[in-house]
Design an enzyme around this catalytic site. Structure first.
Site, PDB file in Angstrom:
ATOM      1  N   SER A 110      38.504  96.052  17.511  1.00 35.06           N
ATOM      2  CA  SER A 110      39.319  95.425  16.467  1.00 35.06           C
ATOM      3  C   SER A 110      40.579  94.841  17.098  1.00 35.06           C
ATOM      4  O   SER A 110      41.045  95.317  18.119  1.00 35.06           O
ATOM      5  CB  SER A 110      39.723  96.461  15.419  1.00 35.06           C
ATOM      6  N   SER A 111      41.145  93.851  16.429  1.00 30.01           N
ATOM      7  CA  SER A 111      42.370  93.218  16.958  1.00 30.01           C
ATOM      8  C   SER A 111      43.559  94.161  16.861  1.00 30.01           C
ATOM      9  O   SER A 111      44.604  93.934  17.452  1.00 30.01           O
ATOM     10  CB  SER A 111      42.684  91.945  16.154  1.00 30.01           C
ATOM     11  N   LYS A 158      39.377 102.812  18.800  1.00 30.63           N
ATOM     12  CA  LYS A 158      38.781 101.559  19.251  1.00 30.63           C
ATOM     13  C   LYS A 158      39.084 101.304  20.735  1.00 30.63           C
ATOM     14  O   LYS A 158      38.259 100.781  21.477  1.00 30.63           O
ATOM     15  CB  LYS A 158      39.279 100.397  18.393  1.00 30.63           C
ATOM     16  N   HIS A 186      39.985  95.522   2.734  1.00 29.19           N
ATOM     17  CA  HIS A 186      40.916  94.624   3.425  1.00 29.19           C
ATOM     18  C   HIS A 186      41.458  93.606   2.430  1.00 29.19           C
ATOM     19  O   HIS A 186      40.962  93.481   1.308  1.00 29.19           O
ATOM     20  CB  HIS A 186      40.197  93.922   4.575  1.00 29.19           C
TER      21      HIS A 186
HETATM   22  N1  LIG Z   1      35.888  94.285   8.374  1.00 29.66           N
HETATM   23  C1  LIG Z   1      36.825  93.857   9.220  1.00 29.66           C
HETATM   24  O1  LIG Z   1      37.759  93.135   8.834  1.00 29.66           O
HETATM   25  C2  LIG Z   1      36.772  94.260  10.665  1.00 29.66           C
HETATM   26  C3  LIG Z   1      35.767  95.104  11.171  1.00 29.66           C
HETATM   27  N2  LIG Z   1      35.789  95.429  12.508  1.00 29.66           N
HETATM   28  C4  LIG Z   1      34.750  96.292  13.086  1.00 29.66           C
HETATM   29  O2  LIG Z   1      33.466  95.722  12.852  1.00 29.66           O
HETATM   30  C5  LIG Z   1      32.487  96.758  12.713  1.00 29.66           C
HETATM   31  C6  LIG Z   1      31.752  96.589  11.391  1.00 29.66           C
HETATM   32  O3  LIG Z   1      32.693  96.603  10.346  1.00 29.66           O
HETATM   33  P1  LIG Z   1      32.225  96.287   8.839  1.00 29.66           P
HETATM   34  O4  LIG Z   1      30.866  95.669   8.867  1.00 29.66           O
HETATM   35  O5  LIG Z   1      33.351  95.582   8.182  1.00 29.66           O
HETATM   36  O6  LIG Z   1      32.117  97.752   8.230  1.00 29.66           O
HETATM   37  P2  LIG Z   1      31.337  98.265   6.930  1.00 29.66           P
HETATM   38  O7  LIG Z   1      32.182  99.332   6.349  1.00 29.66           O
HETATM   39  O8  LIG Z   1      30.905  97.107   6.105  1.00 29.66           O
HETATM   40  O9  LIG Z   1      30.007  98.922   7.560  1.00 29.66           O
HETATM   41  C7  LIG Z   1      30.137 100.043   8.366  1.00 29.66           C
HETATM   42  C8  LIG Z   1      28.780 100.692   8.474  1.00 29.66           C
HETATM   43  O10 LIG Z   1      28.932 101.840   9.284  1.00 29.66           O
HETATM   44  C9  LIG Z   1      28.012 102.803   8.825  1.00 29.66           C
HETATM   45  N3  LIG Z   1      28.556 104.142   9.017  1.00 29.66           N
HETATM   46  C10 LIG Z   1      29.773 104.616   8.673  1.00 29.66           C
HETATM   47  N4  LIG Z   1      29.868 105.917   8.972  1.00 29.66           N
HETATM   48  C11 LIG Z   1      28.667 106.286   9.498  1.00 29.66           C
HETATM   49  C12 LIG Z   1      28.119 107.497   9.992  1.00 29.66           C
HETATM   50  N5  LIG Z   1      28.834 108.623  10.007  1.00 29.66           N
HETATM   51  N6  LIG Z   1      26.859 107.483  10.454  1.00 29.66           N
HETATM   52  C13 LIG Z   1      26.112 106.366  10.442  1.00 29.66           C
HETATM   53  N7  LIG Z   1      26.561 105.168  10.005  1.00 29.66           N
HETATM   54  C14 LIG Z   1      27.823 105.154   9.536  1.00 29.66           C
HETATM   55  C15 LIG Z   1      27.771 102.566   7.348  1.00 29.66           C
HETATM   56  O11 LIG Z   1      26.393 102.785   7.118  1.00 29.66           O
HETATM   57  P3  LIG Z   1      25.751 103.110   5.666  1.00 29.66           P
HETATM   58  O12 LIG Z   1      25.961 101.864   4.873  1.00 29.66           O
HETATM   59  O13 LIG Z   1      24.324 103.422   5.967  1.00 29.66           O
HETATM   60  O14 LIG Z   1      26.518 104.305   5.121  1.00 29.66           O
HETATM   61  C16 LIG Z   1      28.215 101.124   7.133  1.00 29.66           C
HETATM   62  O15 LIG Z   1      27.163 100.299   6.766  1.00 29.66           O
HETATM   63  C17 LIG Z   1      33.254  98.072  12.815  1.00 29.66           C
HETATM   64  O16 LIG Z   1      33.204  98.548  14.148  1.00 29.66           O
HETATM   65  C18 LIG Z   1      34.685  97.657  12.473  1.00 29.66           C
HETATM   66  O17 LIG Z   1      35.626  98.555  13.070  1.00 29.66           O
HETATM   67  C19 LIG Z   1      36.752  94.967  13.357  1.00 29.66           C
HETATM   68  C20 LIG Z   1      37.744  94.145  12.889  1.00 29.66           C
HETATM   69  C21 LIG Z   1      37.813  93.722  11.525  1.00 29.66           C
HETATM   70  C1  LIG Z   2      41.077  94.361  10.505  1.00 25.06           C
HETATM   71  C2  LIG Z   2      42.347  95.147  10.434  1.00 25.06           C
HETATM   72  O1  LIG Z   2      42.549  95.525   9.086  1.00 25.06           O
HETATM   73  C3  LIG Z   2      43.587  96.444   8.878  1.00 25.06           C
HETATM   74  O2  LIG Z   2      44.810  95.878   9.253  1.00 25.06           O
HETATM   75  P1  LIG Z   2      45.475  94.754   8.337  1.00 25.06           P
HETATM   76  O3  LIG Z   2      45.032  93.432   8.804  1.00 25.06           O
HETATM   77  O4  LIG Z   2      46.950  95.007   8.246  1.00 25.06           O
HETATM   78  O5  LIG Z   2      44.820  95.121   6.955  1.00 25.06           O
HETATM   79  P2  LIG Z   2      44.710  94.537   5.509  1.00 25.06           P
HETATM   80  O6  LIG Z   2      43.694  93.431   5.506  1.00 25.06           O
HETATM   81  O7  LIG Z   2      44.460  95.713   4.645  1.00 25.06           O
HETATM   82  O8  LIG Z   2      46.185  93.965   5.174  1.00 25.06           O
HETATM   83  C4  LIG Z   2      46.622  92.763   5.706  1.00 25.06           C
HETATM   84  C5  LIG Z   2      47.908  92.374   4.994  1.00 25.06           C
HETATM   85  O9  LIG Z   2      47.571  92.000   3.654  1.00 25.06           O
HETATM   86  C6  LIG Z   2      48.502  92.580   2.760  1.00 25.06           C
HETATM   87  N1  LIG Z   2      47.894  92.730   1.421  1.00 25.06           N
HETATM   88  C7  LIG Z   2      48.326  92.070   0.308  1.00 25.06           C
HETATM   89  N2  LIG Z   2      47.596  92.440  -0.771  1.00 25.06           N
HETATM   90  C8  LIG Z   2      46.666  93.332  -0.294  1.00 25.06           C
HETATM   91  C9  LIG Z   2      45.617  94.052  -0.960  1.00 25.06           C
HETATM   92  O10 LIG Z   2      45.409  93.965  -2.185  1.00 25.06           O
HETATM   93  N3  LIG Z   2      44.841  94.852  -0.151  1.00 25.06           N
HETATM   94  C10 LIG Z   2      45.052  94.962   1.175  1.00 25.06           C
HETATM   95  N4  LIG Z   2      44.225  95.757   1.905  1.00 25.06           N
HETATM   96  N5  LIG Z   2      46.065  94.305   1.840  1.00 25.06           N
HETATM   97  C11 LIG Z   2      46.849  93.503   1.081  1.00 25.06           C
HETATM   98  C12 LIG Z   2      48.822  93.913   3.426  1.00 25.06           C
HETATM   99  O11 LIG Z   2      50.036  94.435   2.878  1.00 25.06           O
HETATM  100  C13 LIG Z   2      48.945  93.496   4.874  1.00 25.06           C
HETATM  101  O12 LIG Z   2      50.215  92.943   5.111  1.00 25.06           O
HETATM  102  C14 LIG Z   2      43.324  97.707   9.636  1.00 25.06           C
HETATM  103  O13 LIG Z   2      42.072  98.209   9.284  1.00 25.06           O
HETATM  104  C15 LIG Z   2      43.278  97.390  11.074  1.00 25.06           C
HETATM  105  O14 LIG Z   2      42.902  98.563  11.778  1.00 25.06           O
HETATM  106  C16 LIG Z   2      42.300  96.309  11.345  1.00 25.06           C
HETATM  107  O15 LIG Z   2      41.511  96.409  12.249  1.00 25.06           O
END
Ligand SMILES: NC(=O)C1=CN([C@@H]2O[C@H](COP(=O)(O)OP(=O)(O)OC[C@H]3O[C@@H](n4cnc5c(N)ncnc54)[C@H](OP(=O)(O)O)[C@@H]3O)[C@@H](O)[C@H]2O)C=CC1
Ligand SMILES: C[C@H]1O[C@H](OP(=O)(O)OP(=O)(O)OC[C@H]2O[C@@H](n3cnc4c(=O)[nH]c(N)nc43)[C@H](O)[C@@H]2O)[C@@H](O)[C@@H](O)C1=O
Length: 320
Positions: A104-105, A137, A176
Site C-alpha cells: 500500500s502507498s 505491509k 475508504h
Molecule cells: N482498497 C484499497 O484502496 C487498497 C488496497 N490495497 C491492498 O490491496 C489488496 C486487496 O485489497 P481489497 O481488494 O481492497 O480488499 P477487500 O477487502 O476487497 O478483499 C480482501 C479479501 O481478503 C480476504 N481475507 C481477509 N481476511 C482473510 C483471512 N483471514 N483469510 C482468508 N482471506 C481473507 C477476504 O476474503 P473473503 O471475501 O473470502 O472473506 C477478502 O475478499 C490488499 O492487500 C490491500 O491491502 C492497497 C492499497 C489500497
Molecule cells: C489506501 C489507504 O487508505 C487509508 O488511508 P487514507 O487514504 O487516508 O484513507 P481514506 O480513503 O479512508 O481517507 C482518505 C481521506 O478522505 C477523507 N474522507 C472524507 N470523507 C470520508 C468518508 O466518508 N470516509 C472515509 N474513509 N474517508 C473520508 C478522510 O478524512 C481522509 O482525509 C488507509 O487504509 C491506508 O492504510 C491506505 O492504505
C-alpha cells in the site's frame, strides 16, 4: 500455469480473477476465508502442500479506510502480518517460484517528498492513523526480499495507491473515502437531503486508481520475465509503485461524486474526523519505464463504479 489467487472475492482479487479468466491460459485456484483462514498457519501449510501452485497472487488482507485503521489497529497489524508470513513461507516450502503480493502507498513516511518514489521507504515517521497496517505491509516487502535473497525465489511486491471500483467495500464507517462518498451522495439524492457531510477538512490530496488498472498492473509486474531477479535488479524490483501519478483534494473528489450522482445540495466538512496523511502521490516512473501506465481517468471510473453500485451491489448495501 496453476495460479492460486488469495483474496479472490475482494475488490482487487476479483478484478485479477476476471482478467486471468479472460486470458484463459491458466488453471486458477481459489479459496474463500471461510474455506481457508490465511491467519491459520497450519491450515495454510497443509493447503499449499496439497495444492502446490506454480504461482501465488496474495490479494487477501485486512483492509479498511482511515477510521477502520484507527479503530482496529491490533487486527490490522496482526491479521496482515499473519497472512503474509503464512502464505509466503508456505509458498516457499511448497516450491512456489513466483509470488506477487500487494502492499500500500501508506508504507511511505507521512511527510515524504511528493511524489513518493520507492526509495522513500523507511526514511521517516509513518502516518499514525494507519501505522500498524503500514508496518505489516513493510514487513511483507521485507519478507519477499529476504526469501529472494536467501532462497532464490522470485517474490514481488506492488504498492497500490488508493483503489476503487466494482466490488469495493461501501460500508458507511469502515470503507475508504471514494466508496463512502458514492454511498452517502446516493442516499442523499434518494432521500432528498440538502447536505452531505465529508470527513476532515477536505484539503488532503489523494490519488485514485481504478481496480481494473490495478489488476492489469499486477499481472504485468508478475509477468516481467524479461527482468530476472538478481542482486542488481533486486533493489529495482523490491517493490514497485502502482498509481496514476495524478491526485485531487478530497473536496474535488466530493464535487466529482456529487456531479456523478446528481447531488445539487451543500457539502459540509466534519473536522472532528481525521485528515490522515496530507498527501500521498506516488512516483510511478519506475513502472512506466518498465512499460505500464494507468488508462482509466477518475471521472470515467467513478461513473462506472456508480453504475456498478446501482445495478450490482447487494440490495442490503443500498438499504437505508
Ligand atoms: N482498497 C484499497 O484502496 C487498497 C488496497 N490495497 C491492498 O490491496 C489488496 C486487496 O485489497 P481489497 O481488494 O481492497 O480488499 P477487500 O477487502 O476487497 O478483499 C480482501 C479479501 O481478503 C480476504 N481475507 C481477509 N481476511 C482473510 C483471512 N483471514 N483469510 C482468508 N482471506 C481473507 C477476504 O476474503 P473473503 O471475501 O473470502 O472473506 C477478502 O475478499 C490488499 O492487500 C490491500 O491491502 C492497497 C492499497 C489500497
Ligand atoms: C489506501 C489507504 O487508505 C487509508 O488511508 P487514507 O487514504 O487516508 O484513507 P481514506 O480513503 O479512508 O481517507 C482518505 C481521506 O478522505 C477523507 N474522507 C472524507 N470523507 C470520508 C468518508 O466518508 N470516509 C472515509 N474513509 N474517508 C473520508 C478522510 O478524512 C481522509 O482525509 C488507509 O487504509 C491506508 O492504510 C491506505 O492504505
Amino acid at each position: 500455469m496453476r495460479i492460486y489467487v488469495a483474496g479472490h472475492r475482494g475488490m482487487v482479487g476479483s478484478a485479477i480473477l476476471r482478467q486471468l479468466e479472460a486470458q484463459g491460459l491458466d488453471e486458477l485456484i481459489t479459496r474463500s476465508s471461510a474455506e481457508l483462514d490465511l491467519t491459520d498457519q497450519s491450515a495454510v501449510a497443509a493447503f499449499m502442500q496439497e495444492v502446490r501452485p506454480d504461482a501465488v497472487i496474495l490479494a487477501a488482507a485486512k483492509v479498511g479506510g482511515i477510521l477502520a485503521n484507527n479503530s482496529y489497529p491490533a487486527q490490522f497489524i496482526y491479521e496482515n502480518l499473519m497472512m503474509e508470513c503464512n502464505v509466503i513461507h508456505a509458498a516457499w516450502k511448497a516450491g512456489v517460484q513466483k509470488l506477487l503480493q500487494l502492499g500500500s502507498s501508506c508504507i511511505y513516511p507521512k511527510l515524504a517528498a511528493q511524489p513518493m518514489a520507492e526509495d522513500a521507504l523507511l526514511t521517516g515517521q509513518l502516518e499514525p492513523t494507519n501505522e500498524p497496517y503500514a508496518i505489516a505491509k513493510i514487513a511483507g516487502i521485507k519478507l519477499c526480499e529476504s526469501y529472494n535473497r536467501q532462497y532464490g525465489t522470485d517474490y514481488r511486491s506492488v504498492m497500490p495507491t488508493n483503489l476503487y471500483g466494482p466490488g469495493d467495500n461501501f460500508h458507511p464507517e469502515n470503507s475508504h473515502v471514494l466508496p463512502a462518498l458514492i454511498r452517502r451522495f446516493h442516499e442523499a439524492v434518494r432521500d432528498g437531503q440538502e447536505d452531505v457531510v465529508i470527513w476532515g477538512s477536505g484539503t488532503p490530496r489523494r490519488e485514485f486508481l481504478h481496480v481494473d488498472d490495478m489488476a492489469a498492473a499486477s499481472l504485468f509486474v508478475m509477468g516481467l520475465d524479461r527482468v530476472k531477479y538478481s542482486q542488481e535488479t533486486q533493489p529495482m524490483l523490491s517493490h514497485i509503485n502502482v498509481g496514476t501519478g495524478i491526485d485531487v483534494t478530497i473536496r474535488e473528489l466530493a464535487e466529482t461524486v456529487a456531479r456523478v450522482t446528481g447531488f445539487a445540495g451543500r457539502l459540509s466538512f466534519d473536522t472532528s474526523k481525521p485528515d490522515g496523511t496530507p498527501r500521498k502521490l506516488l512516483d510511478v516512473s519506475r513502472l512506466k519505464r518498465l512499460g505500464w501506465q494507468a488508462t482509466i481517468p477518475l471521472e470515467t471510473g467513478v461513473k462506472e463504479t456508480y453504475e456498478w453500485f446501482l445495478n450490482q451491489a447487494p440490495d442490503a448495501l443500498r438499504a437505508k
